[in-house]
Structures are given as structure tokens and as C-alpha cells.
Design an enzyme around this catalytic site. Structure first.
Site, PDB file in Angstrom:
ATOM      1  N   TYR A 242       0.847  -1.198   0.000  1.00 18.59           N
ATOM      2  CA  TYR A 242       0.000   0.000   0.000  1.00 18.59           C
ATOM      3  C   TYR A 242       0.883   1.249   0.000  1.00 18.59           C
ATOM      4  O   TYR A 242       0.710   2.149  -0.825  1.00 18.59           O
ATOM      5  CB  TYR A 242      -0.904  -0.008   1.240  1.00 18.59           C
ATOM      6  CG  TYR A 242      -1.608   1.306   1.474  1.00 18.59           C
ATOM      7  CD1 TYR A 242      -2.641   1.711   0.642  1.00 18.59           C
ATOM      8  CD2 TYR A 242      -1.226   2.156   2.516  1.00 18.59           C
ATOM      9  CE1 TYR A 242      -3.285   2.924   0.842  1.00 18.59           C
ATOM     10  CE2 TYR A 242      -1.859   3.364   2.737  1.00 18.59           C
ATOM     11  CZ  TYR A 242      -2.885   3.742   1.886  1.00 18.59           C
ATOM     12  OH  TYR A 242      -3.508   4.950   2.084  1.00 18.59           O
TER      13      TYR A 242
HETATM   14  O1  LIG Z   1      -2.239   6.932   7.630  1.00 15.86           O
HETATM   15  C1  LIG Z   1      -2.320   6.208   6.675  1.00 15.86           C
HETATM   16  O2  LIG Z   1      -1.793   6.465   5.633  1.00 15.86           O
HETATM   17  C2  LIG Z   1      -3.037   4.910   6.767  1.00 15.86           C
HETATM   18  O3  LIG Z   1      -3.902   4.996   7.914  1.00 15.86           O
HETATM   19  C3  LIG Z   1      -4.618   3.821   8.166  1.00 15.86           C
HETATM   20  O4  LIG Z   1      -3.718   2.757   8.430  1.00 15.86           O
HETATM   21  P1  LIG Z   1      -3.364   2.438   9.916  1.00 15.86           P
HETATM   22  O5  LIG Z   1      -2.661   3.567  10.561  1.00 15.86           O
HETATM   23  O6  LIG Z   1      -2.677   1.135   9.897  1.00 15.86           O
HETATM   24  O7  LIG Z   1      -4.807   2.374  10.590  1.00 15.86           O
HETATM   25  P2  LIG Z   1      -5.595   1.170  11.247  1.00 15.86           P
HETATM   26  O8  LIG Z   1      -5.724   0.043  10.302  1.00 15.86           O
HETATM   27  O9  LIG Z   1      -6.830   1.732  11.807  1.00 15.86           O
HETATM   28  O10 LIG Z   1      -4.629   0.731  12.441  1.00 15.86           O
HETATM   29  C4  LIG Z   1      -4.346   1.631  13.488  1.00 15.86           C
HETATM   30  C5  LIG Z   1      -3.484   0.958  14.496  1.00 15.86           C
HETATM   31  O11 LIG Z   1      -4.210  -0.117  15.082  1.00 15.86           O
HETATM   32  C6  LIG Z   1      -3.436  -1.305  15.001  1.00 15.86           C
HETATM   33  N1  LIG Z   1      -4.351  -2.439  14.835  1.00 15.86           N
HETATM   34  C7  LIG Z   1      -5.074  -2.566  13.718  1.00 15.86           C
HETATM   35  C8  LIG Z   1      -5.958  -3.597  13.566  1.00 15.86           C
HETATM   36  C9  LIG Z   1      -6.071  -4.546  14.586  1.00 15.86           C
HETATM   37  O12 LIG Z   1      -6.842  -5.512  14.520  1.00 15.86           O
HETATM   38  N2  LIG Z   1      -5.312  -4.396  15.698  1.00 15.86           N
HETATM   39  C10 LIG Z   1      -4.455  -3.364  15.856  1.00 15.86           C
HETATM   40  O13 LIG Z   1      -3.796  -3.261  16.881  1.00 15.86           O
HETATM   41  C11 LIG Z   1      -2.515  -1.128  13.840  1.00 15.86           C
HETATM   42  O14 LIG Z   1      -1.376  -1.915  14.000  1.00 15.86           O
HETATM   43  C12 LIG Z   1      -2.224   0.360  13.925  1.00 15.86           C
HETATM   44  O15 LIG Z   1      -1.172   0.572  14.798  1.00 15.86           O
HETATM   45  C13 LIG Z   1      -5.475   3.481   6.971  1.00 15.86           C
HETATM   46  O16 LIG Z   1      -6.142   2.264   7.217  1.00 15.86           O
HETATM   47  C14 LIG Z   1      -4.665   3.368   5.720  1.00 15.86           C
HETATM   48  O17 LIG Z   1      -5.538   3.178   4.634  1.00 15.86           O
HETATM   49  C15 LIG Z   1      -3.826   4.600   5.519  1.00 15.86           C
HETATM   50  O18 LIG Z   1      -4.634   5.658   5.133  1.00 15.86           O
END
Ligand SMILES: O=C(O)[C@H]1O[C@H](OP(=O)(O)OP(=O)(O)OC[C@H]2O[C@@H](n3ccc(=O)[nH]c3=O)[C@H](O)[C@@H]2O)[C@H](O)[C@@H](O)[C@H]1O
Length: 524
Positions: A242
């Protein structure tokens, strides 16, 4: 049989005059006959060609009509109406991904201030399309039309630019999600690379060329350790496909800026959250699971360090997007040729205040008045990064960007919206079943549970028909709609186009009862 030469110039002199006049007569008739035959043949061929061409165009338009939902006089009228400007010096913006989370909010903000807005979305099933359709219904009530189509459809894009002279493109259509890239890598290439190029091709060929503002991502900072992340930092260590496609997008947009004079602004969003959000994101799925009493998985970084994100509230992001459109310089090209240098900009749009994932869970627990069943596991190698933290000085300076919503405030608004949208209501709850609905007569097309006005301790279950009649109003920006809003533009869900075709969310009656009971237990 005499030859033609013999007939014209017979060797027998005695017969010459008579024969000659006869021959000339016949020749004249033959010539005339052959000319008229040729004429008739020509006419026939012309008619054949014309009917072939019209048949082809019928087949073309027919196949387009049957294979996709765009085209035709009515469709063009909808596009033009949606693109109409209602303020002085307003913009005409094509918003791709308009049925998406950020796309819906940005479209509404632009429309509300009088800009012309046309949406584009392919309504894919990466997450529940009924939520996208509900967003579309919301946009429809504000006279924003969403064209159903893919950014990879070059013909559709050309047609849109033909129908409307867009001044700006807000490109938010993308394959989102960091971890899903391991499951379906091609979808990222399709949307974030091929789709982006198709869109830029259309923009570069458009006359006038629009200015392009598009969604990059905080994920481009990858495994960088220097914090906070600044736009000038390196972005050559992506941790997920991504991230790599977003990084590629920054390079691709640069070439279109360089070669064709397209004005480009890339926005690196930092984990955007809020009402009408994305169900695949942690704050959303955690809320759902907590309410349903299901466990949540909380990832933990190396050495048991908590993961952290610079969670950014949707309203702040919208302000950043709108400011980017307002400050975008013009594209300089025309007819696909560059006529001068055009701006190429990249900004962080974050909150500058990272919060750990366990803290996020704690805030949700307080808002939902329920303890989460946490399953803490070491972060798998799935593309995640340990933390994000935006330096927003550049956006502050050049866009006037100033985030104002902290995570507790933003999550409170999200939870209110969630409860409202999925049918929970604050206060003492009783289920009021309206009209023909009761527990013995199951609705055929599903029911929609909405919250009642604050202070009213009942929930209404509405049929699709009732919604079509306009029984549900959307909340306004202050949450002053008939049904309480979770802030922003949250609120009830309106019917689509007054025709009552599609609504969301549709819940089975059993689900309504079950979820209502959960809320009653919570005492929300
Ligand atoms: O800023 C971005 O560019 C991206 O932001 C977002 O990604 P992320 O920051 O990864 O958000 P998100 O999935 O909510 O996980 C948040 C936290 O929860 C943790 N996480 C997640 C899932 C889970 O089951 N458990 C968990 O601990 C996980 O490890 C993480 O630490 C958008 O989805 C992406 O499309 C893109 O726009």
C-alpha cells in the site's frame, strides 16, 4: 457475338451508317444504363455504410447502456446539475472516491459552500457497500450526484471532462488499507497505480486542465525513525505494498506535473477517523467488536512497545483538503502540452499528537461503557509501522491548516454517529415498532433502525418505504437534524433520489432486537 470495337467500328462499310447510328444509340443506352447502375450502386453503398455506422453506434451505446450505468441524456443532465456553482468564483470539482469516507465529507463541504461537485465511485466491496450507498444517499440529499464508474475507465473520464469543465480534481479513489495488501496485491496496482495514471491522462488531455489534489499517505514514511515526519524526509523505505503504491503515486504525479504542466498537490493523510468512517480501520472494528462482546486483537511492537498513530479527525482533514483546493495554482498545459511550470506540492495532514493503540481502546471503552476483551499479540510482519507522527508546519504555513480535534473528542463524535447509524440510542431504550412492523410480521425488504431525538426514550424502526417518503432527515453540521448527529454531517440516512431504491444499513429484524438488547444492557 461482336466485340464492342466491332460494334462501334464495323468492318462492313455498307452497314456503317445504319449500324453506327444503331450502335451509338445502343451505346448511349448502355452508357446511360451503366451510369444509372453505378449511381444506384453508389446510393446503395452509401445507404449500407450509413446503416452500418448507425447500427454500430446503436450497438456501442447499447452495450455501454447495458454494461455500465453511465451515459445518456438523463445522466448528462444529472452530471451538469451536480456541477453547477452556487457562489461567486466557485470551483467545479470532480471528487473521485466520493462514496468513500473522506470523499463524502469533502464533497459535502464543497457543496455546502456553493461549489459544483460531481462524484465518481466504483462502489467496490472492499468493505460493506451498503455504507457507501448510505453515504451516496446522504450526498444525494445535498444534490451531489455520484457517477458509478471506475477511475480506470478512460472513456468515462473523457466523457465527464467533455460534459463538465472541471476546475479541480480531488482524487480520493484508492485501494486503502495497509494489511489487506498482502491478501490482494493486484487491487492496489489496479486502483493506486493504473487508476491514477488513467485519471492523470484524462486531466492532462482536458481543456482546460484541472488542478489535481490527491490522497497520498503517511505510510510513505515507512520505517523512518526520525520523528516527527517532515515532507522533506526520505520516503524510500515503504513497509507495505500500500505504502509503495502511494509512494509511486507521488512519483507518477510528479512526471505529469513536469511533462504536462498539471498542478499537483499530494496530501499525506495520517490515520483519518470519524463519523461515516471505514469499517476496516481499527477504531471502527474495535467499536463493533466491543459492542458485540467479541474480542479485539491489539498489536504490540518490538520489545513490548505499544504501537502509536497520529490519529486525525475527519473535519480537520476536510479543512486541509479544501484549503489545498483553494490554494492550488493553475495547471498550465493545454491540448496535452505544457505551457509553463505548474506547482507541485506535498503536505502532511496529521494531528501532531500520536496516541497509542491501547489508549485508543481505553477511550472507546469509556464511550461505550464496556470493557474490551483484549487479545494482545506481537505485531505480525504485515506491513504495519510502529508509529506515525506528523510535522504539519508546512501545511500550517501554506494552507492555514490547524487541527483542532483531539482523539477523545473525535472518538466521542464517532461513537455517537456509530450508535446512531447502527441503531443504538442514548438513554432508556424501548423498541417502538411502527406501522405494519411488529415482531410477527417481518419486513420484506429489511428494516432500518435509527435513533430517536434526544430526550425521547424510544427507537423507531422504519421500513424502506417510510425512508423513501422522507421520514428520516440527515443531521446538519451542528447535529441539529431530526435525529442526533455524531458531529460533522452524521445523522440519519436519507432515501436515494427520493425513489427509495437503496438504503443502508439494512439489518435483519433479529439483529435489530439483538443489538438493541445489547444497548439496553449497556444502559446507553
Ligand atoms: O495513515 C495512513 O496512511 C493509513 O492509515 C490507516 O492505516 P493504519 O494507521 O494502519 O490504521 P488502522 O488500520 O486503523 O490501524 C491503526 C493501528 O491499530 C493497530 N491495529 C489494527 C488492527 C487490529 O486488529 N489491531 C491493531 O492493533 C494497527 O497496527 C495500527 O497501529 C489506513 O487504514 C490506511 O488506509 C492509511 O490511510
Amino acid at each position: 457475338m461482336p466485340s464492342l470495337e466491332e460494334e462501334l467500328f464495323p468492318s462492313t462499310p455498307g452497314k456503317f451508317k445504319i449500324d453506327r447510328s444503331h450502335a451509338m444509340n445502343r451505346t448511349f443506352h448502355r452508357c446511360f444504363a451503366s451510369t444509372s447502375t453505378m449511381f444506384l450502386w453508389a446510393l446503395f453503398l452509401i445507404a449500407l455504410t450509413a446503416s452500418y455506422l448507425s447500427f454500430q453506434s446503436f450497438v456501442d451505446s447499447g452495450s455501454r447502456y447495458f454494461t455500465s450505468s453511465w451515459g445518456g441524456i438523463h445522466w448528462e443532465k444529472q452530471v451538469r446539475t451536480s456541477a453547477q456553482i452556487h457562489r461567486q468564483n466557485g470551483k467545479v470539482v470532480l471528487v473521485t472516491g466520493a462514496a468513500g469516507f473522506v470523499g463524502t465529507h469533502v464533497s459535502l463541504a464543497l457543496k455546502k459552500r456553493g461549489d459544483g461537485v460531481v462524484g465518481l465511485d466504483n462502489f467496490n466491496s472492499y468493505y460493506d457497500p451498503s455504507l457507501k450507498k448510505a453515504r451516496r444517499a446522504l450526498l444525494n440529499t445535498h444534490n451531489v450526484f455520484i457517477v458509478e464508474g471506475d477511475v480506470n475507465d478512460a472513456k468515462l473520464l473523457a466523457k465527464l471532462f467533455d460534459v463538465v469543465a472541471f476546475t479541480h480534481v480531488m482524487h480520493l479513489a484508492a485501494q486503502a488499507g495497509v494489511r489487506y495488501a498482502m491478501e490482494n496485491p493486484q487491487s492496489y496496482v489496479h486502483s493506486n497505480i493504473a487508476g491514477l495514471v488513467t485519471l492523470l491522462e484524462a486531466c492532462k488531455s482536458a481543456n482546460p486542465q484541472p488542478a489535481v489534489v490527491w490522497a497520498s499517505s503517511s505510510s510513505v514514511y515507512g520505517l523512518n525513525e526520525k520523528v516527527p515526519f517532515s515532507e522533506s524526509d526520505r520516503t524510500d523505505k515503504p513497509a507495505s505494498l500500500y505504502a509503495a503504491t502511494k509512494k509511486a503515486g507521488e512519483a507518477i504525479t510528479h512526471t505529469y506535473n513536469h511533462i504536462y504542466g498539471l498542478s499537483i498537490t499530494g496530501l499525506r493523510f495520517f490515520t483519518v477517523y470519524g463519523p461515516w468512517g471505514r469499517p476496516d480501520m481499527a477504531y471502527f472494528s474495535f467499536t463493533k467488536n466491543i459492542l458485540q462482546g467479541k474480542p479485539i486483537t491489539v498489536y504490540r511492537g518490538k520489545n513490548r512497545v505499544d504501537l502509536a498513530r497520529d490519529f486525525t479527525y475527519i473535519d480537520d482533514i476536510v479543512k486541509g483538503c479544501v484549503a489545498s483546493l483553494d490554494t492550488a495554482g493553475k495547471s498550465t498545459g493545454s491540448g496535452g502540452k505544457k505551457r509553463g511550470a505548474a506547482p507541485y506540492r506535498i503536505y502532511n495532514l496529521g494531528n501532531t499528537s500520536p496516541v497509542t493503540v491501547p489508549t485508543l481502546v481505553g477511550i472507546l471503552e469509556r464511550n461505550l461503557k464496556t470493557k474490551a476483551k483484549k487479545n494482545v499479540v506481537d505485531m505480525p510482519g504485515n506491513g504495519d509501522v510502529p508509529f506515525t507522527h506528523a510535522n504539519i508546519s508546512l501545511a500550517r504555513r501554506e494552507l492555514g491548516y490547524k487541527p483542532t480535534t483531539d482523539l477523545p473528542t473525535g472518538l466521542k463524535k464517532f461513537v455517537r454517529w456509530y450508535l446512531s447509524y447502527y441503531g443504538y440510542v442514548p438513554g432508556k431504550v424501548s423498541l417502538k415498532v411502527r406501522n405494519s412492523l411488529n415482531q410477527d410480521s417481518r419486513p420484506q425488504s429489511g428494516v432500518v433502525l435509527t435513533t430517536a431525538p434526544e430526550g425521547n426514550d424510544s427507537i423507531s424502526v422504519l421500513t424502506s418505504n417510510e425512508m423513501a417518503k422522507g421520514d428520516i432527515e440527515t443531521g446538519d453540521g451542528d447535529g441539529n437534524g431530526k435525529y442526533p448527529s455524531g458531529g460533522g454531517d452524521g445523522g440519519g440516512v436519507g432515501g436515494e433520489d427520493g425513489e427509495g431504491k437503496e438504503f443502508g444499513p439494512m439489518m435483519k429484524f433479529e439483529e435489530v432486537i439483538r443489538e438493541t438488547e445489547t444497548v439496553m444492557t449497556l444502559g446507553l
